[in-house]
Design a protein around this motif. Structure first.
Motif, PDB file in Angstrom:
ATOM      1  N   SER A 280      52.805  43.282  -0.239  1.00 29.90           N
ATOM      2  CA  SER A 280      51.717  42.929   0.673  1.00 29.90           C
ATOM      3  C   SER A 280      50.349  42.914   0.009  1.00 29.90           C
ATOM      4  CB  SER A 280      51.710  43.875   1.875  1.00 29.90           C
ATOM      5  OG  SER A 280      51.537  45.224   1.452  1.00 29.90           O
ATOM      6  N   ASP A 281      50.167  43.687  -1.059  1.00 32.77           N
ATOM      7  CA  ASP A 281      48.871  43.713  -1.742  1.00 32.77           C
ATOM      8  C   ASP A 281      48.732  42.599  -2.779  1.00 32.77           C
ATOM      9  OD1 ASP A 281      48.014  45.894  -0.295  1.00 32.77           O
ATOM     10  OD2 ASP A 281      48.771  47.352  -1.753  1.00 32.77           O
ATOM     11  N   ASP A 283      48.249  38.871  -3.670  1.00 30.26           N
ATOM     12  CA  ASP A 283      47.766  37.636  -3.063  1.00 30.26           C
ATOM     13  C   ASP A 283      48.595  36.445  -3.533  1.00 30.26           C
ATOM     14  OD1 ASP A 283      45.703  38.970  -1.772  1.00 30.26           O
ATOM     15  OD2 ASP A 283      44.348  38.768  -3.497  1.00 30.26           O
TER      16      ASP A 283
END
Length: 382
Positions: A280-281, A283
């Motif tokens: 999720s972190d 990009d």
């Protein structure tokens, strides 16, 4: 050297130890090794009984009558038998399929096309799904068969087979479904889906390679012409000595899949959520295919600014793929990803991660961590 974490369950699954243990009983002199077609002695009778027991186990997973199960060497043969067998004997037959089917369907339809069969190639939406109205609009008076997969092997998305099946049943058109990636991964009920022919594979469900089955609906009878001749086995639809040990293995695997279906789906959902949370972190990560209509074990992701081949080389601790195993020898971008509208550039950035029965939470966390590290490093040196 430690083995890499296996995240290519969509290509094949390891044989479950319980399945392997059962198979050994049908190989050696002190076991049941007879030819199931030998009707004159106990060795053959015992093998035949084992084959019929396995036939029931496969039928039970998909809510079919055991008499509707025809043994084959795998889903590729099942696809060939279903499609070629259905159009044989028809004058000017027409088939409807899609551009993102498994190669066993695509190449079979292309071969038939070269031999005078008309084929309509449907294009899915960006979510990888073919819709009933697309199929309805493609039908002609001479349409003999529609062939679509239930779960796409690269994307994991699920087609509305039930909706398509109901429409085709009303129109009197045969419906073949490749369910190799669906069986044991989601509920599959041939009655509820309104299908006529269904291809199944042993090695996608923790059974052995080299064995599969074709569901052929009996009420009313679906007629297909045999493609392999030589003895009239399997009610005349597929000749050849049956590999008792492999069939027993597939039966055992399907019985286990039926007993564990709910728990395994929940297990895979947890792994999927954990894996995606771990990314999720990061990009520039895109999920390819439907996020709503899908099985939990297959995840296709594209990474902005990173070539898939470079990423795979960097992920030495993971066993993953850039697409279907049947097309892994080519450096061309995935035809499935191009089929849902991705450019060659985007398709070249995608990897498939597929989890399974023996995957752990630690595997999912390790995979996510490795991907974040390698993607970040590759982007830094662009």
């Amino acid at each position: 050297m430690n083995k890499p974490v296996y995240l290519d369950y969509a290509a094949t699954t390891p044989v479950d130890p319980s399945v392997a243990e059962e198979m050994v009983k049908y190989l050696t002199p002190d076991g049941v090794f007879g030819n199931p077609a030998s009707r004159s002695h106990a060795y053959g009778w015992q093998s035949e009984a084992a084959v019929e027991s396995a036939r029931r186990q496969v039928a039970e997973l998909i809510n079919a009558d055991p008499r509707e199960i025809v043994w084959t060497s795998g889903a590729t043969e099942s696809d060939n038998l279903a499609i070629k067998g259905a159009v044989a004997g028809h004058d000017n037959p027409h088939i409807v399929t899609s551009v993102i089917e498994h190669k066993a369907v695509l190449d079979t339809c292309k071969w038939l096309e070269q031999h005078g069969v008309e084929v309509t190639w449907l294009t899915p939406g960006p979510d990888g799904r073919i819709r009933p109205e697309q199929v309805s609009e493609a039908l002609r008076d001479n349409t003999v068969l529609v062939s679509l997969m239930l779960v796409n092997n690269e994307l994991g998305c699920v087609t509305d087979v039930a909706g398509i099946g109901r429409m085709l049943r009303e129109r009197g058109v045969l419906f073949h479904v490749d369910a190799a990636q669906a069986a044991g991964k989601m509920p599959v009920d041939v009655s509820a889906l309104s299908v006529d022919l269904v291809s199944l594979s042993g090695h996608k469900v923790y059974g052995p390679k080299g064995v599969g089955a074709l569901y052929v609906r009996r009420s009313p009878d679906v007629r297909i012409e045999a493609q392999i001749h030589g003895g009239g086995h399997e009610r005349g639809m597929r000749s050849g000595t049956l590999p008792t040990h492999q069939i027993v293995g597939m039966g055992k695997a399907f019985a286990m899949a039926r007993d564990r279906l709910e728990s395994e789906m929940a297990h895979l959902e947890e792994l999927r959520a954990s894996f995606l949370q771990g990314l999720s972190d990061l990009d520039g990560v895109t999920l390819n295919g439907s996020s709503e209509f899908r099985v939990p074990g297959i995840i296709n992701l594209a990474f902005e600014g990173v070539e898939a081949e470079s990423l795979m080389l960097g992920l030495r601790g993971l066993a993953v793929s850039s697409g279907s195993a049947c097309a892994s020898a080519t450096i061309e971008p995935s035809f499935v990803l191009r089929g849902i509208g991705l450019s060659d550039e985007l398709a070249h950035r995608a990897l498939r991660f597929s989890f399974g029965r023996f995957s752990t939470a630690e595997d999912a966390a390790f995979a996510a961590s490795q991907i974040v590290d390698v993607v970040s490093r590759l982007r830094a040196v662009r």
